[in-house]
Design a protein around this motif. Structure first.
Motif, PDB file in Angstrom:
ATOM      1  N   GLY A 146      12.190  21.873  24.106  1.00  0.00           N
ATOM      2  CA  GLY A 146      12.944  20.665  24.378  1.00  0.00           C
ATOM      3  C   GLY A 146      12.041  19.490  24.675  1.00  0.00           C
ATOM      4  N   CYS A 147      12.603  18.286  24.593  1.00  0.00           N
ATOM      5  CA  CYS A 147      11.810  17.076  24.797  1.00  0.00           C
ATOM      6  C   CYS A 147      11.122  17.068  26.158  1.00  0.00           C
ATOM      7  CB  CYS A 147      12.695  15.840  24.663  1.00  0.00           C
ATOM      8  SG  CYS A 147      13.453  15.645  23.032  1.00  0.00           S
ATOM      9  N   ILE A 148      11.885  17.388  27.202  1.00  0.00           N
ATOM     10  CA  ILE A 148      11.339  17.301  28.551  1.00  0.00           C
ATOM     11  C   ILE A 148      10.294  18.387  28.792  1.00  0.00           C
ATOM     12  CG2 ILE A 148      11.928  17.467  31.009  1.00  0.00           C
ATOM     13  CD1 ILE A 148      12.603  14.818  29.684  1.00  0.00           C
ATOM     14  N   GLY A 149      10.332  19.464  28.005  1.00  0.00           N
ATOM     15  CA  GLY A 149       9.303  20.486  28.153  1.00  0.00           C
ATOM     16  C   GLY A 149       7.909  19.912  28.031  1.00  0.00           C
ATOM     17  N   CYS A 150       7.749  18.925  27.162  1.00  0.00           N
ATOM     18  CA  CYS A 150       6.452  18.256  27.030  1.00  0.00           C
ATOM     19  C   CYS A 150       6.415  16.939  27.796  1.00  0.00           C
ATOM     20  CB  CYS A 150       6.149  17.984  25.557  1.00  0.00           C
ATOM     21  SG  CYS A 150       5.762  19.467  24.599  1.00  0.00           S
ATOM     22  N   HIS A 151       7.535  16.239  27.849  1.00  0.00           N
ATOM     23  CA  HIS A 151       7.543  14.897  28.431  1.00  0.00           C
ATOM     24  C   HIS A 151       7.821  14.879  29.929  1.00  0.00           C
ATOM     25  CE1 HIS A 151       6.935  12.491  24.812  1.00  0.00           C
ATOM     26  NE2 HIS A 151       7.596  13.451  24.184  1.00  0.00           N
ATOM     27  N   GLN A 152       7.880  16.041  30.538  1.00  0.00           N
ATOM     28  CA  GLN A 152       7.772  16.092  31.993  1.00  0.00           C
ATOM     29  C   GLN A 152       6.284  16.175  32.279  1.00  0.00           C
ATOM     30  OE1 GLN A 152       9.113  19.604  33.931  1.00  0.00           O
ATOM     31  NE2 GLN A 152       9.428  18.619  35.900  1.00  0.00           N
ATOM     32  N   ALA A 153       5.789  15.318  33.108  1.00  0.00           N
ATOM     33  CA  ALA A 153       4.341  15.137  33.234  1.00  0.00           C
ATOM     34  C   ALA A 153       3.606  16.443  33.476  1.00  0.00           C
ATOM     35  CB  ALA A 153       4.029  14.162  34.367  1.00  0.00           C
ATOM     36  N   LYS A 154       2.426  16.525  32.893  1.00  0.00           N
ATOM     37  CA  LYS A 154       1.618  17.718  33.086  1.00  0.00           C
ATOM     38  C   LYS A 154       1.065  17.759  34.506  1.00  0.00           C
ATOM     39  CE  LYS A 154      -2.430  15.452  31.018  1.00  0.00           C
ATOM     40  NZ  LYS A 154      -3.330  15.459  29.847  1.00  0.00           N
ATOM     41  N   VAL A 155       0.661  18.946  34.923  1.00  0.00           N
ATOM     42  CA  VAL A 155       0.154  19.149  36.276  1.00  0.00           C
ATOM     43  C   VAL A 155      -1.065  18.270  36.513  1.00  0.00           C
ATOM     44  CG1 VAL A 155      -0.964  20.834  37.784  1.00  0.00           C
ATOM     45  CG2 VAL A 155       1.058  21.476  36.476  1.00  0.00           C
ATOM     46  N   LEU A 196      26.149  17.335  34.185  1.00  0.00           N
ATOM     47  CA  LEU A 196      24.953  16.598  34.619  1.00  0.00           C
ATOM     48  C   LEU A 196      23.756  17.540  34.620  1.00  0.00           C
ATOM     49  CD1 LEU A 196      26.135  14.309  37.554  1.00  0.00           C
ATOM     50  CD2 LEU A 196      25.210  13.593  35.349  1.00  0.00           C
ATOM     51  N   LYS A 197      22.682  17.129  33.967  1.00  0.00           N
ATOM     52  CA  LYS A 197      21.503  17.968  33.833  1.00  0.00           C
ATOM     53  C   LYS A 197      20.306  17.303  34.511  1.00  0.00           C
ATOM     54  CE  LYS A 197      24.064  20.580  31.266  1.00  0.00           C
ATOM     55  NZ  LYS A 197      24.616  21.854  31.796  1.00  0.00           N
ATOM     56  N   GLU A 198      19.592  18.117  35.302  1.00  0.00           N
ATOM     57  CA  GLU A 198      18.408  17.583  35.978  1.00  0.00           C
ATOM     58  C   GLU A 198      17.418  17.037  34.962  1.00  0.00           C
ATOM     59  OE1 GLU A 198      14.764  19.044  38.935  1.00  0.00           O
ATOM     60  OE2 GLU A 198      16.340  20.447  38.319  1.00  0.00           O
ATOM     61  N   PHE A 199      17.212  17.807  33.887  1.00  0.00           N
ATOM     62  CA  PHE A 199      16.316  17.363  32.833  1.00  0.00           C
ATOM     63  C   PHE A 199      17.163  16.899  31.659  1.00  0.00           C
ATOM     64  CE2 PHE A 199      13.878  20.687  35.099  1.00  0.00           C
ATOM     65  CZ  PHE A 199      12.890  19.856  35.614  1.00  0.00           C
ATOM     66  N   PRO A 200      16.947  15.688  31.176  1.00  0.00           N
ATOM     67  CA  PRO A 200      17.784  15.160  30.093  1.00  0.00           C
ATOM     68  C   PRO A 200      17.820  16.088  28.887  1.00  0.00           C
ATOM     69  CG  PRO A 200      16.411  13.423  30.999  1.00  0.00           C
ATOM     70  CD  PRO A 200      15.950  14.706  31.633  1.00  0.00           C
ATOM     71  N   PRO A 201      19.014  16.394  28.364  1.00  0.00           N
ATOM     72  CA  PRO A 201      19.100  17.208  27.148  1.00  0.00           C
ATOM     73  C   PRO A 201      18.419  16.495  25.976  1.00  0.00           C
ATOM     74  CG  PRO A 201      21.250  17.008  28.230  1.00  0.00           C
ATOM     75  CD  PRO A 201      20.340  16.037  28.902  1.00  0.00           C
ATOM     76  N   LEU A 246      23.288   8.032  30.799  1.00  0.00           N
ATOM     77  CA  LEU A 246      22.808   7.900  29.427  1.00  0.00           C
ATOM     78  C   LEU A 246      21.817   9.007  29.090  1.00  0.00           C
ATOM     79  CD1 LEU A 246      22.480   6.311  26.766  1.00  0.00           C
ATOM     80  CD2 LEU A 246      20.749   4.923  27.903  1.00  0.00           C
ATOM     81  N   CYS A 247      20.988   9.368  30.028  1.00  0.00           N
ATOM     82  CA  CYS A 247      20.001  10.425  29.786  1.00  0.00           C
ATOM     83  C   CYS A 247      20.466  11.782  30.303  1.00  0.00           C
ATOM     84  CB  CYS A 247      18.669  10.073  30.456  1.00  0.00           C
ATOM     85  SG  CYS A 247      17.843   8.635  29.748  1.00  0.00           S
ATOM     86  N   HIS A 248      21.146  11.810  31.427  1.00  0.00           N
ATOM     87  CA  HIS A 248      21.375  13.072  32.133  1.00  0.00           C
ATOM     88  C   HIS A 248      22.737  13.708  31.893  1.00  0.00           C
ATOM     89  CE1 HIS A 248      17.673  13.056  34.556  1.00  0.00           C
ATOM     90  NE2 HIS A 248      17.798  11.750  34.533  1.00  0.00           N
ATOM     91  N   LEU A 249      23.672  12.998  31.280  1.00  0.00           N
ATOM     92  CA  LEU A 249      25.013  13.549  31.089  1.00  0.00           C
ATOM     93  C   LEU A 249      25.130  14.156  29.694  1.00  0.00           C
ATOM     94  CD1 LEU A 249      27.872  13.883  32.313  1.00  0.00           C
ATOM     95  CD2 LEU A 249      28.490  11.771  31.105  1.00  0.00           C
ATOM     96  N   GLN A 250      25.306  15.468  29.649  1.00  0.00           N
ATOM     97  CA  GLN A 250      25.483  16.144  28.370  1.00  0.00           C
ATOM     98  C   GLN A 250      26.813  15.721  27.753  1.00  0.00           C
ATOM     99  OE1 GLN A 250      25.546  20.415  28.659  1.00  0.00           O
ATOM    100  NE2 GLN A 250      24.814  20.670  26.578  1.00  0.00           N
ATOM    101  N   GLY A 251      26.772  15.343  26.475  1.00  0.00           N
ATOM    102  CA  GLY A 251      27.982  14.889  25.801  1.00  0.00           C
ATOM    103  C   GLY A 251      28.233  13.401  25.942  1.00  0.00           C
TER     104      GLY A 251
END
Length: 998
Positions: free
Chosen positions: A267-276, A225-230, A148-153
Motif C-alpha cells: 500500500g501507499c502508506i507502507g512506503c510513505h509512512q516515514a522510515k525509521v 475511518l482508517k488510521e493510515f489512508p487507504p 479526504l484521506c482517511h475515510l474509506q469510500g
C-alpha cells in the motif's frame, strides 16, 4: 496567480549587486488592493477562491484556504476568511498578546482575498471573465478535510463538483457522504451568492444530535475511518481521474490483473509512512512520524512539496538491505519480508567496481552506485486494451481550458502517452541524472503561449515589461471563448497545424491589448517546457527487470529483443522517446515558436527545464523540442543523460597582460527575436593574492535594453566602465572593462590580481559573447582510458562494451528461483507451506562459465539436498530458513537464504444464510470462527445484537424488518455483517448481503 500583500516599498533595482530589492513584505500583511474591477481583471487570473475551485481538488484545505494572516509581526496570527467582512471589527492577538483590529474588508476593495474571476461560470451567465465576490459566510471555506484521506469510500468526484460551483462548505459534507447538497443557484445578475449557497446541507443518519443540541457522527463512521489512508484515497490525486499520470503523480501502479507488482500489498502508506530515524516537525523525536498530514516523500529534481520531507520515504534499500533490528540504535525498519537482492545483483555483475562516480576514467563504483533501483525495475508490460491504467501524460496543453474549466488540459485523449512496452524496453520511459544516479523518468511537456515583445508591452501586467512573459490564463480563456475554442489539442483532435496555430496567434495579438490595458502589441509565440519527472511505481521483479543481461543496456541498436523476454537488447540508451501524445501531431512555422530559455551562461537554447542536469550537476543539458523549428520531434533517450558536446567550467585565471577578449556583440543586445536574453549580467571572480582562490566576486547587471545606436558605448556605460555619470564600475575594483576594438569586450586584471568569469555570467552569441571563457570542451574519460568528446561517441562506447572483457558473470551465484513453484521475490512476507507438504526447490542457473555444485540445507532438520532442483518435506510449523550454497570448480562460493512459513491448514471461515420467500425469519450460519469471546451482529435493517460466545460454529435466527426502503429488484436486501472480537481486539469481520424474495 495574484498579488496578495502590499509591499513595504516599491521594488528597486540595485545594479551593482544585480538584484531587485522589493523592500520586504509589509509586516502588517496589508492585502494588496488592485483598486478597481478593471485593474483586477487585468492582473489576476487565480485568486484565493479560484485556488479553492481548482487546486483544492487535490488539497485537504486549511491554511490560506481558510485564513488570512493578521496585521501583526507574527506570521502565526491569522483571521478566518469568514470574518473579513465582519462588522464590528474582528480582532486577533499579536505576538505580544495585545488585541489589534483586523478588517473589515470593504466590498469596494479588490483583493485576492475577497474577489475572484468566475472562470468556472458559477452563476451560469456565460461570462467567465467577470469578477465575483468571495462571500465567505455564504460560500464557506476549504477547512482541513481529514476524511479526504482517511475515510474509506470518500466521494471524491462529489467533493470536486461542489468546489467547482464554489460551494466550499458543502464539498466536505458530500465528499464524506454524510449529507446532500442544496439546490440553491447563484443569481447571474448578482456578484454575491444567495444566503446559504455553499453552507446549507441536509445531513443523513451518519450525523446525529448528541443530546445537548450539538451534532456528532454516528459510531458506524468509525468503521470506515482508517488510521493510515487507504491507497484508493491516495489515487484521487496521484493516479488521476481518468487514470492519467502527469507531473508529480509520476507513474501509477498497475491494475489488479498485473500481479507482479508486489508492492500493492504494502500500500501507499507502507512506503510513505516515514522510515525509521526520520526527524521532522517540532517534537524532534526520531519516531518515524512526520507530523500531521505530512506523508513521506522521496527526492526528485522538480519536487515542490515541503522540502523538509525530502528523502523520508522508505527506499528499496530500506526494505531489501537495511531491514532488521539494530541493537546500537534500538530501531527496527519493517521489511515486509523483502528478499535480499544482493545475490542476483552479483550474478549480473552489478556489484563489481566497473564504473565511475566522476568523469575522469577512475573506476571507483559499481553499477548500483550510479543507477537507481527503479531505473531497471520500473517496467510497463501491460496491453493498453486490458490495462487502461498504464497511460501517462505526455502533454499539458496550456493553450486553453479543458472541458471541466481548468485553465490547462492534461487529460484529453490526445495528450496521453502509452506507458506499456510490449515489444521493447520501456520506449516511453527515459532516463535522467539525480544526485549522481541514473533514474527512470517520464517527461511532461507543457505547451503554452509566450509574448516575445521584449520592448514595450507588459502582457501579464506584473510591472516588468517584456521578458517573454506568459499571458494570463483568464485572458487566453477570454480570447478563446470569443472564437469558440478550448485548447489546441482538444479542438483539433490532436492534429495541430501551423494554420490553426497562426489563427490563435492572430486572435491573441488582436485581443490581448484590450484585456491587459497596456500599450504596445504582444508578439505571441508558442513555447514548450519539458520536465522529466521521476517514476517509482510499477516495480517489476527480476524476471521482468532491465539488466538481467548486460546487453539490455550495452547493446547493438539492430538487435531488438533477441531472447524474446520483452526487453530490447539494443541498449536502453538507444531509441526515440516521444514528446507528444500517441494520438497527437503538431506542425508549425519556424516563426510561430520560441524556445523556453537559455542555459549554461546563455550559451545554449533549451526547451527542457534547466534543472535537467548532467551527471555532476554542473551544467544544464540543453534539449530542443522542435525539429528544424517546424515539428515537435521525438528525442533520443540518451539526450536526457548527456549533452551533445561535453563541456566543463573554464577555471583558467587571467592576470595583467592576459585579458579576457570576447567576440563581437550583436546589437541591440538583447534583441526581441531570439530566445529570451533579458537579465544579462557580468560576474567576475577576483584572486587578489594570486593563490588561485577566489577572494571576491564583482557583479554588474546590464540595462534591460542596449540601444542599437549606442552600441558598445552604451554597453560600457551600463557596465559602469568609463561611465560619464561618474559611477565607473571598475574605478575601485581589480580590473578594467573596455572595447576590444573588434566589437566585443575586453576585461583585464589590474596588477597584482587575476580574474576569471563566474559560470553565472551571461555569455553566448546573443549575450555578451564571452564564449569559451565560461565553459570549455572537456571530454569524458571512459574507464577504458579513452576520451569521448560528446554524446554520440559516448553512447557508442557504452554499446560496444563486451561483458566478458570485464569478467562479468563468471563467478557462481546462489539464487533460489522457486519454492513450491513460487518465486520468493514475489510473495510477501513469506511463501506459505502446509505442514507435511513435500515441495520442489529450484535454484536459478546463472548460465555462466564453469561447473557448479548446489547444496541445500534447512533450519528445521539435518537434511541435505545436492542438486539444482530438490524436494523437501516440511514437518514443523513456523518460520523455516532454507539455505542454498553454490560452489564452482575453483571453490568459489556463493550463498543465499530465504524464509518460508510452515502453517497448519486454516479453517474455512464464513457467513451464510437460509431464507424463504416472504418469511422475515432467516437462519444465519457462522462456521470456522477464529478464537473469540464476543460476536457483534449488524443486520442491515437498523437492528444490531451483541452475543457472548466462543464456539467455532454458530447458528442464529433473526427476524428482518420488512420495509419498502429495503426493497431492491423484488427482494428485500440487507447488508449483514458480524464483527468477531477476542477481548477488545477485533479479530475479523464477516459480511453477507441477505436477500429475501417478496
Amino acid at each position: 496567480m495574484a498579488h496578495l500583500f502590499a509591499d513595504a516599498s516599491n521594488p528597486t533595482y540595485d545594479a551593482a549587486s544585480a538584484k531587485y530589492n522589493d523592500g520586504g513584505m509589509n509586516l502588517n500583511f496589508t492585502p494588496y488592493n488592485f483598486g478597481s474591477e478593471a485593474a483586477f481583471k487585468q492582473q489576476v487570473d487565480l485568486a484565493i477562491a479560484g485556488m479553492m475551485q481548482d487546486c483544492a481538488e487535490c488539497h485537504v484545505g486549511g491554511g490560506a484556504m481558510e485564513y488570512v494572516p493578521a496585521p501583526t509581526a507574527n506570521a502565526n496570527d491569522r483571521v478566518s476568511l469568514r470574518d473579513i467582512y465582519a462588522t464590528p471589527l474582528s480582532y486577533t492577538k499579536d505576538s505580544g498578546g495585545n488585541t489589534v483590529p483586523f478588517g473589515p474588508f470593504d466590498s469596494n476593495m479588490f483583493t485576492a482575498f475577497n474577489k475572484f474571476i468566475d472562470t468556472f461560470d458559477v452563476d451560469g451567465d456565460g461570462d467567465k471573465l467577470e469578477v465575483l465576490d468571495a462571500d465567505w459566510p455564504n460560500t464557506g471555506v476549504i477547512e482541513m478535510d481529514c476524511f479526504l484521506c482517511h475515510l474509506q469510500g470518500y466521494k471524491y468526484q462529489d467533493r470536486v463538483a461542489a468546489q467547482r460551483a464554489a460551494k466550499f462548505d458543502v464539498s466536505r459534507v458530500v465528499g464524506s457522504g454524510v449529507g446532500t447538497a442544496n439546490t440553491l443557484a447563484w443569481d447571474p445578475n448578482s456578484t454575491v451568492p444567495p444566503e446559504g449557497y455553499g453552507t446549507d446541507v441536509t445531513y443523513n443518519n451518519y450525523v446525529q444530535d448528541n443530546g445537548s443540541g450539538n451534532l456528532k457522527f454516528h459510531y458506524a463512521i468509525n468503521y470506515y475511518l482508517k488510521e493510515f489512508p487507504p491507497s484508493d484515497n491516495c489515487a484521487f490525486c496521484h493516479f488521476g481521474k481518468p487514470a492519467v499520470d502527469w507531473k508529480k503523480r509520476g507513474d501509477n501502479w498497475a491494475n489488479a490483473t498485473q500481479t507482479y507488482e508486489v508492492h500493492k500489498a504494502v500500500g501507499c502508506i507502507g512506503c510513505h509512512q516515514a522510515k525509521v530515524g526520520t526527524v521532522i516537525g517540532t517534537d524532534n523525536v526520531a519516531d518515524g512520524n512526520l507530523g500531521q498530514c505530512d506523508p513521506a516523500k522521496g527526492i526528485a529534481p522538480y519536487s515542490s512539496a515541503w522540502n523538509n520531507t525530502d528523502g523520508t520515504v522508505k527506499t528499496c534499500e530500506d526494505c531489501h538491505l537495511n531491514y532488521g533490528y539494530d541493537e546500537d540504535l534500538g530501531t527496527y525498519s519493517p521489511a515486509y519480508g523483502a528478499p535480499n537482492p544482493t545475490g542476483a545483483h552479483q550474478a549480473a555483475g552489478l556489484t563489481a567496481v566497473l564504473c565511475q562516480t566522476g568523469e575522469n576514467g577512475v573506476a571507483n563504483a559499481s553499477h548500483l552506485d550510479i543507477i537507481d533501483c527503479a531505473a531497471c525495475h520500473v517496467r510497463k508490460i501491460a496491453d493498453p486494451a486490458t490495462n487502461p491504467w498504464n497511460t501517462g501524460g505526455a502533454i499539458v496543453d496550456a493553450t486553453g481550458a479543458d472541458i471541466e474549466g481548468r485553465m490547462a488540459d492534461h487529460e484529453n485523449e490526445y495528450v496521453h502517452r502509452e506507458m506499456y512496452d510490449p515489444d521493447d524496453d520501456a520506449t516511453n520511459i527515459t532516463f535522467s541524472w539525480l544526485q549522481g544516479k541514473i533514474i527512470a523518468t517520464s517527461v511532461l511537456n507543457t505547451v503554452y503561449w509566450r509574448d516575445k515583445n521584449d520592448v514595450n508591452h507588459d502582457v501579464n501586467a506584473d510591472g516588468r515589461g517584456g521578458g517573454m512573459d506568459t499571458p494570463l490564463t483568464t485572458h487566453v480563456l477570454a480570447v478563446n471563448e470569443v472564437n469558440g475554442w478550448t485548447n489546441l489539442a482538444e479542438d483539433n483532435h490532436g492534429h495541430i497545424t501551423s494554420t490553426e496555430i497562426g489563427a490563435r496567434i492572430t486572435a491573441l495579438e488582436n485581443g490581448l491589448p484590450a484585456l491587459t490595458g497596456k500599450p504596445g502589441t504582444p508578439v505571441i509565440k508558442i513555447s514548450t517546457m519539458a520536465v522529466p519527472f521521476k517514476v517509482n511505481h510499477n516495480i517489476a521483479p527480476k524476471q521482468y527487470a532491465i539488466g538481467k543481461q548486460c546487453t539490455d543496456c550495452h547493446g547493438n541498436t539492430a538487435d531488438l529483443d533477441s531472447d524474446g523476454d520483452g526487453i530490447s537488447n539494443g541498449g536502453i540508451f538507444n531509441g526515440a522517446y516521444t514528446m507528444q501524445g500517441v494520438n497527437m501531431d503538431m506542425t508549425n512555422l519556424a516563426t510561430q515558436v520560441t524556445p523556453l530559455t537559455k542555459a549554461n551562461s546563455f550559451e545554449d537554447v533549451t526547451d527542457f527545464h534547466p534543472n535537467t542536469k548532467n551527471k555532476l550537476a554542473t551544467r544544464t543539458i540543453p534539449i530542443k523540442n522542435w525539429s528544424g523549428l517546424t515539428t515537435m520531434r521525438a528525442v533520443d533517450r540518451s539526450e536526457t543523460l548527456w549533452e551533445n558536446t561535453f563541456r566543463a567550467r573554464n577555471t583558467t585565471w587571467h592576470a595583467n597582460g592576459d585579458p579576457i577578449v570576447g567576440g563581437a556583440i550583436p546589437f541591440p543586445a538583447p534583441g526581441s527575436t531570439g530566445a529570451n536574453t533579458k537579465g544579462l549580467w557580468l560576474k567576475v571572480e577576483v584572486d587578489t593574492n594570486l593563490d588561485g582562490v577566489t577572494d571576491v566576486t564583482r557583479t554588474r547587471m546590464v540595462n534591460s535594453f542596449v540601444d542599437s545606436t549606442a552600441g558598445m558605448s552604451g554597453l560600457l556605460n551600463d557596465l559602469g566602465s568609463g561611465a560619464t555619470d561618474g559611477t565607473d564600475f571598475t574605478d575601485d575594483f581589480e580590473f578594467v572593462i573596455s572595447d576590444n576594438g573588434a566589437g566585443g569586450l575586453q576585461i583585464e586584471a589590474k596588477a597584482g590580481n587575476q580574474i576569471r568569469l563566474n559560470p553565472a555570467t551571461t555569455s553566448g552569441a546573443t549575450g555578451l559573447n564571452l564564449v569559451g571563457y565560461v565553459w570549455t570542451p572537456t571530454p569524458i574519460i571512459g574507464v577504458d582510458g579513452n576520451p569521448y568528446p560528446g554524446r554520440t561517441e559516448w553512447v557508442a562506447y557504452l554499446n560496444s562494451i563486451n561483458p566478458n572483457d570485464v569478467g562479468i558473470g563468471l563467478d557462481p551465484i546462489a539464487d533460489i528461483a522457486t519454492i513450491d513453484g513460487q518465486d520468493p521475490d514475489l510473495v510477501l512476507p513469506y511463501i506459505e507451506i502446509i505442514k507435511g507438504s513435500t515441495v520442489t526447490l529450484v535454484a536459478d542457473d546463472p548460465a555462466a562459465a564453469g561447473v557448479f555444485r548446489y547444496t541445500w540445507t534447512f533450519s528445521d532438520s539435518t537434511a541435505v539436498g545436492e542438486a539444482q532442483s530438490v524436494q523437501y518435506t516440511f514437518n514443523t510449523t513456523g518460520l523455516v530458513t532454507v539455505f542454498l550454497t553454490v560452489i564452482d570448480e575453483e571453490n568459489k562460493l556463493s550463498q543465499q537464504s530465504v524464509k518460508v512459513n510452515v502453517i497448519v491448514p486454516p479453517p474455512v471461515t464464513g457467513l451464510t444464510y437460509d431464507a424463504t420467500a416472504g418469511d422475515p425469519n432467516v437462519t444465519l450460519h457462522l462456521v470456522g470462527l477464529p478464537t473469540h469471546d464476543r460476536l457483534y451482529f449488524y443486520y442491515g435493517d437498523g437492528l444490531r445484537q451483541q452475543i457472548y460466545d466462543s464456539a467455532d460454529s454458530f447458528d442464529l435466527v433473526h427476524t428482518y424488518r420488512f420495509k419498502s426502503k429495503y426493497l431492491t429488484g423484488g427482494n428485500y436486501s440487507y447488508n449483514t455483517s458480524v464483527r468477531i472480537y477476542n477481548g477488545s481486539t477485533l479479530v475479523e469481520t464477516l459480511q453477507e448481503n441477505v436477500l429475501i424474495p417478496q
